[in-house]
Design a protein around this motif. Structure first.
Motif, PDB file in Angstrom:
ATOM      1  N   MET A   1       1.051  -1.169  -0.027  1.00  0.00           N
ATOM      2  CA  MET A   1      -0.006   0.240  -0.008  1.00  0.00           C
ATOM      3  C   MET A   1       0.895   1.287   0.070  1.00  0.00           C
ATOM      4  N   SER A   2       0.550   2.139  -1.059  1.00  0.00           N
ATOM      5  CA  SER A   2       1.467   3.478  -0.995  1.00  0.00           C
ATOM      6  C   SER A   2       0.423   4.574  -0.435  1.00  0.00           C
ATOM      7  N   GLN A   3       1.384   5.326   0.520  1.00  0.00           N
ATOM      8  CA  GLN A   3       0.526   6.501   1.208  1.00  0.00           C
ATOM      9  C   GLN A   3       1.210   7.811   0.530  1.00  0.00           C
ATOM     10  N   ASP A   4       0.478   8.789   0.246  1.00  0.00           N
ATOM     11  CA  ASP A   4       0.870  10.139  -0.011  1.00  0.00           C
ATOM     12  C   ASP A   4       1.208  10.861   1.194  1.00  0.00           C
ATOM     13  N   LEU A   5       2.741  11.236   1.636  1.00  0.00           N
ATOM     14  CA  LEU A   5       2.870  11.618   2.740  1.00  0.00           C
ATOM     15  C   LEU A   5       3.376  13.128   2.437  1.00  0.00           C
ATOM     16  N   SER A   6       2.912  13.892   1.227  1.00  0.00           N
ATOM     17  CA  SER A   6       3.403  15.044   0.985  1.00  0.00           C
ATOM     18  C   SER A   6       2.718  16.101   1.981  1.00  0.00           C
ATOM     19  N   ILE A   7       1.501  15.695   2.505  1.00  0.00           N
ATOM     20  CA  ILE A   7       0.912  16.529   3.485  1.00  0.00           C
ATOM     21  C   ILE A   7       1.693  16.979   4.392  1.00  0.00           C
ATOM     22  N   LEU A   8       2.596  16.147   4.982  1.00  0.00           N
ATOM     23  CA  LEU A   8       3.718  16.461   6.023  1.00  0.00           C
ATOM     24  C   LEU A   8       4.389  17.905   5.702  1.00  0.00           C
ATOM     25  N   PHE A   9       4.435  17.986   4.304  1.00  0.00           N
ATOM     26  CA  PHE A   9       5.447  19.157   3.990  1.00  0.00           C
ATOM     27  C   PHE A   9       4.551  20.464   3.820  1.00  0.00           C
ATOM     28  N   GLU A  10       3.163  20.335   3.894  1.00  0.00           N
ATOM     29  CA  GLU A  10       2.237  21.488   3.740  1.00  0.00           C
ATOM     30  C   GLU A  10       2.418  22.537   5.049  1.00  0.00           C
ATOM     31  N   ARG A  11       2.071  23.899   4.892  1.00  0.00           N
ATOM     32  CA  ARG A  11       2.028  24.764   5.829  1.00  0.00           C
ATOM     33  C   ARG A  11       0.854  24.188   6.606  1.00  0.00           C
ATOM     34  N   PHE A  12       0.724  24.554   8.023  1.00  0.00           N
ATOM     35  CA  PHE A  12      -0.342  24.207   9.035  1.00  0.00           C
ATOM     36  C   PHE A  12      -0.535  25.324   9.880  1.00  0.00           C
ATOM     37  N   GLY A  13      -1.924  25.230   9.954  1.00  0.00           N
ATOM     38  CA  GLY A  13      -2.360  26.643  10.975  1.00  0.00           C
ATOM     39  C   GLY A  13      -3.410  26.009  12.071  1.00  0.00           C
ATOM     40  N   MET A  14      -3.195  26.593  13.326  1.00  0.00           N
ATOM     41  CA  MET A  14      -3.923  26.169  14.276  1.00  0.00           C
ATOM     42  C   MET A  14      -4.022  27.134  15.099  1.00  0.00           C
ATOM     43  N   LYS A  15      -5.379  27.661  15.585  1.00  0.00           N
ATOM     44  CA  LYS A  15      -5.436  28.734  16.665  1.00  0.00           C
ATOM     45  C   LYS A  15      -4.571  30.074  16.577  1.00  0.00           C
ATOM     46  N   GLY A  16      -4.418  30.244  15.406  1.00  0.00           N
ATOM     47  CA  GLY A  16      -3.438  31.674  15.257  1.00  0.00           C
ATOM     48  C   GLY A  16      -2.046  31.354  14.951  1.00  0.00           C
ATOM     49  N   MET A  17      -1.533  30.326  14.988  1.00  0.00           N
ATOM     50  CA  MET A  17      -0.392  29.782  15.079  1.00  0.00           C
ATOM     51  C   MET A  17      -0.083  29.084  13.514  1.00  0.00           C
ATOM     52  N   ARG A  18       0.980  29.544  12.890  1.00  0.00           N
ATOM     53  CA  ARG A  18       1.417  28.848  11.581  1.00  0.00           C
ATOM     54  C   ARG A  18       2.702  28.430  11.476  1.00  0.00           C
ATOM     55  N   ILE A  19       2.970  27.301  11.172  1.00  0.00           N
ATOM     56  CA  ILE A  19       4.327  26.650  11.013  1.00  0.00           C
ATOM     57  C   ILE A  19       4.293  26.273   9.364  1.00  0.00           C
ATOM     58  N   LYS A  20       5.690  26.001   9.281  1.00  0.00           N
ATOM     59  CA  LYS A  20       5.937  25.794   7.592  1.00  0.00           C
ATOM     60  C   LYS A  20       5.765  24.495   7.149  1.00  0.00           C
ATOM     61  N   ASN A  21       5.443  23.265   8.154  1.00  0.00           N
ATOM     62  CA  ASN A  21       5.197  21.937   7.664  1.00  0.00           C
ATOM     63  C   ASN A  21       4.433  21.376   8.886  1.00  0.00           C
ATOM     64  N   ARG A  22       4.311  20.050   8.919  1.00  0.00           N
ATOM     65  CA  ARG A  22       3.718  19.453  10.044  1.00  0.00           C
ATOM     66  C   ARG A  22       4.593  18.626  11.041  1.00  0.00           C
ATOM     67  N   PHE A  23       5.930  18.714  10.942  1.00  0.00           N
ATOM     68  CA  PHE A  23       6.660  18.152  11.590  1.00  0.00           C
ATOM     69  C   PHE A  23       6.986  18.865  13.008  1.00  0.00           C
ATOM     70  N   VAL A  24       6.968  18.124  14.074  1.00  0.00           N
ATOM     71  CA  VAL A  24       6.885  18.659  15.323  1.00  0.00           C
ATOM     72  C   VAL A  24       7.872  18.096  16.337  1.00  0.00           C
ATOM     73  N   VAL A  25       8.859  18.658  16.772  1.00  0.00           N
ATOM     74  CA  VAL A  25       9.923  18.041  17.666  1.00  0.00           C
ATOM     75  C   VAL A  25       9.382  18.471  18.996  1.00  0.00           C
ATOM     76  N   PRO A  26       9.330  17.164  19.826  1.00  0.00           N
ATOM     77  CA  PRO A  26       8.517  17.065  21.087  1.00  0.00           C
ATOM     78  C   PRO A  26       9.518  17.566  22.157  1.00  0.00           C
ATOM     79  N   ALA A  27       9.073  17.764  23.436  1.00  0.00           N
ATOM     80  CA  ALA A  27       9.689  18.469  24.439  1.00  0.00           C
ATOM     81  C   ALA A  27      10.729  17.338  24.995  1.00  0.00           C
ATOM     82  N   LEU A  28      12.075  17.516  24.969  1.00  0.00           N
ATOM     83  CA  LEU A  28      13.041  16.758  25.533  1.00  0.00           C
ATOM     84  C   LEU A  28      13.849  17.318  26.630  1.00  0.00           C
TER      85      LEU A  28
END
Length: 80
Positions: A1-28
């Motif tokens: 099964m092939s999945q299109d993962l290009s959505i990960l590279f799209e801009r994302f916005g939520m509650k007034g915050m805009r980020i350039k993609n959907r990658f998140v580095v968690p708290a470490l």
């Protein structure tokens, strides 16, 4: 099964915050300050390589003296 993962590279916005993609580095937690609760350049150097990746959720901070779950966590209650 092939999945299109290009959505990960799209801009994302939520509650007034805009980020350039959907990658998140968690708290470490990086318990490295030499003085209790005082962040140093070492903390900044730790996160610098990830700064352009997307959203970086930095480590938790102590809001009050004695509010740490373990020693050496950077704090926001002191001017330093």
């Amino acid at each position: 099964m092939s999945q299109d993962l290009s959505i990960l590279f799209e801009r994302f916005g939520m509650k007034g915050m805009r980020i350039k993609n959907r990658f998140v580095v968690p708290a470490l937690p990086r318990a490295r300050p030499p003085a209790p609760g005082t962040p140093t350049e070492l903390n900044a150097l730790y996160y610098a390589p990830s700064a352009g990746a997307g959203l970086v959720i930095a480590e938790g901070t102590n809001p009050v003296p004695g509010g740490s779950g373990f020693p050496g966590v950077p704090a926001i209650h002191a001017p330093e």
